[in-house]
Design a protein around this motif. Structure first.
Motif, short mmCIF file in Angstrom:
data_model
loop_
_atom_site.label_atom_id
_atom_site.label_comp_id
_atom_site.label_asym_id
_atom_site.label_seq_id
_atom_site.Cartn_x
_atom_site.Cartn_y
_atom_site.Cartn_z
N LYS A 136 40.98 84.49 -55.40
CA LYS A 136 39.68 85.06 -55.06
C LYS A 136 39.67 86.58 -54.97
CE LYS A 136 38.09 80.92 -52.81
NZ LYS A 136 37.67 80.27 -51.59
N ALA A 137 40.82 87.21 -54.82
CA ALA A 137 40.85 88.67 -54.68
C ALA A 137 41.66 89.34 -55.78
CB ALA A 137 41.40 89.04 -53.31
N SER A 138 41.95 88.64 -56.85
CA SER A 138 42.80 89.22 -57.89
C SER A 138 42.19 90.47 -58.53
CB SER A 138 43.14 88.18 -58.97
OG SER A 138 41.96 87.74 -59.60
N ALA A 139 40.88 90.47 -58.73
CA ALA A 139 40.24 91.65 -59.33
C ALA A 139 40.34 92.85 -58.39
CB ALA A 139 38.78 91.35 -59.66
N PHE A 140 40.14 92.61 -57.12
CA PHE A 140 40.23 93.69 -56.14
C PHE A 140 41.67 94.21 -56.05
CE2 PHE A 140 40.94 95.25 -51.83
CZ PHE A 140 40.03 96.29 -51.83
N ILE A 141 42.63 93.32 -56.02
CA ILE A 141 44.04 93.72 -55.97
C ILE A 141 44.41 94.49 -57.23
CG2 ILE A 141 46.41 92.85 -55.97
CD1 ILE A 141 45.38 90.58 -54.09
N GLY A 142 43.91 94.02 -58.37
CA GLY A 142 44.14 94.73 -59.63
C GLY A 142 43.54 96.13 -59.61
N PHE A 143 42.34 96.24 -59.05
CA PHE A 143 41.71 97.55 -58.91
C PHE A 143 42.59 98.48 -58.08
CE2 PHE A 143 39.57 100.09 -55.71
CZ PHE A 143 39.07 101.10 -56.50
N ALA A 144 43.10 97.98 -56.95
CA ALA A 144 43.95 98.79 -56.07
C ALA A 144 45.20 99.26 -56.80
CB ALA A 144 44.32 98.00 -54.82
N GLU A 145 45.82 98.38 -57.57
CA GLU A 145 47.00 98.76 -58.36
C GLU A 145 46.65 99.81 -59.40
OE1 GLU A 145 48.60 94.95 -59.82
OE2 GLU A 145 50.47 95.72 -58.98
N HIS A 185 44.22 101.95 -59.31
CA HIS A 185 43.96 103.21 -58.62
C HIS A 185 45.28 103.91 -58.28
CE1 HIS A 185 42.29 106.22 -56.02
NE2 HIS A 185 43.12 105.84 -55.07
N LEU A 186 46.23 103.17 -57.74
CA LEU A 186 47.53 103.76 -57.42
C LEU A 186 48.21 104.32 -58.66
CD1 LEU A 186 49.06 101.33 -54.79
CD2 LEU A 186 48.46 103.72 -54.45
N THR A 187 48.12 103.60 -59.75
CA THR A 187 48.71 104.06 -61.00
C THR A 187 48.05 105.37 -61.45
OG1 THR A 187 49.26 101.81 -61.65
CG2 THR A 187 49.16 103.45 -63.41
N ARG A 188 46.73 105.45 -61.33
CA ARG A 188 46.01 106.67 -61.73
C ARG A 188 46.39 107.88 -60.89
NH1 ARG A 188 41.68 103.15 -62.03
NH2 ARG A 188 40.87 103.89 -60.03
N VAL A 189 46.78 107.66 -59.63
CA VAL A 189 47.11 108.79 -58.76
C VAL A 189 48.62 109.03 -58.69
CG1 VAL A 189 44.99 108.62 -57.41
CG2 VAL A 189 47.05 107.43 -56.62
N ASP A 222 40.49 105.68 -49.98
CA ASP A 222 40.10 105.55 -51.38
C ASP A 222 39.53 104.15 -51.66
OD1 ASP A 222 41.22 108.07 -51.70
OD2 ASP A 222 42.99 107.34 -52.78
N VAL A 223 40.24 103.14 -51.19
CA VAL A 223 39.84 101.76 -51.45
C VAL A 223 38.53 101.44 -50.74
CG1 VAL A 223 40.50 99.35 -51.07
CG2 VAL A 223 42.18 100.97 -51.96
N ALA A 224 38.37 101.92 -49.52
CA ALA A 224 37.15 101.65 -48.75
C ALA A 224 35.90 102.14 -49.48
CB ALA A 224 37.24 102.28 -47.37
N THR A 248 51.18 92.44 -54.12
CA THR A 248 51.11 93.77 -54.69
C THR A 248 49.82 94.44 -54.23
OG1 THR A 248 51.25 95.00 -56.77
CG2 THR A 248 49.98 92.99 -56.83
N PRO A 249 49.74 95.76 -54.14
CA PRO A 249 50.81 96.73 -54.28
C PRO A 249 51.83 96.58 -53.16
CG PRO A 249 48.78 97.83 -53.59
CD PRO A 249 48.46 96.39 -53.80
N LEU A 250 52.86 97.40 -53.23
CA LEU A 250 53.96 97.34 -52.28
C LEU A 250 53.74 98.36 -51.16
CD1 LEU A 250 56.71 97.21 -55.02
CD2 LEU A 250 55.78 95.28 -53.73
#
Length: 169
Positions: free
Chosen positions: A71-80, A82-86, A98-100, A125-127
């Motif tokens: 149910k939260a895979s898209a949100f978790i993917g978004f968080a990952e 975002h971390l990759t972009r920064v 950032d996530v909020a 994930t993320p860690l």
């Protein structure tokens, strides 16, 4: 699917657990109070041992993990992403902020950092790197993203060890 109402998602998540499992997970992760309870504190409240609390926590996590990943895979993917972009890692308070901003109800979520911590731990994930004497707590996408920070810190320690710190100021 993206989590549309984070508080409702969490309320729904805990309906999968029996009352004791919900109390243990809520307490251990501080999702209701903002403070993580120890195994001993929860055990004392429930009249069980720390080991039994740990077992209940493990059982509850196993029950919740597939639901979170579904149910939260898209949100978790978004968080990952975002971390990759920064750059692959971000200090915890900055990452939570950032996530909020990307949650429809982000500003009205009590104890958001604790809820996100639970969500990401269950999602795998993320860690997370817990604060220690060298670093603030931070979130990161992989060991490859974390290693340059550790290497840089080691080089700084060595530099300060070899030279008089006052001469560098």
């Amino acid at each position: 699917m993206m989590v549309k109402n984070f508080n409702q998602f969490f309320n729904d998540l805990f309906t999968e657990l029996n009352p004791k499992q919900a109390k243990v997970i809520r307490g251990r992760f501080g999702v209701d109070t903002g403070a993580e309870a120890t195994l001993q504190e929860i055990g004392d409240g429930l009249g069980i041992t720390r080991e039994r609390v740990r077992q209940i926590e493990e059982q509850a996590a196993k029950k919740l993990t597939p639901q979170v990943r579904d149910k939260a895979s898209a949100f978790i993917g978004f968080a990952e992403e975002h971390l990759t972009r920064v750059g692959g890692l971000r200090r915890e308070d900055c990452f939570i902020r950032d996530v909020a901003h990307h949650l429809p109800d982000g500003s009205g979520i009590k104890h958001l950092s604790h809820k996100l911590y639970l969500l990401f731990v269950l999602g795998g994930t993320p860690l997370y790197y817990e604060e220690d004497d060298e670093f603030y707590s931070f979130w990161y996408v992989s060991e490859a993203a974390r290693k340059p920070l550790s290497s840089f810190a080691a080089k700084l320690r060595e530099l300060f060890r070899k030279h008089d710190k006052r001469a560098l100021l």
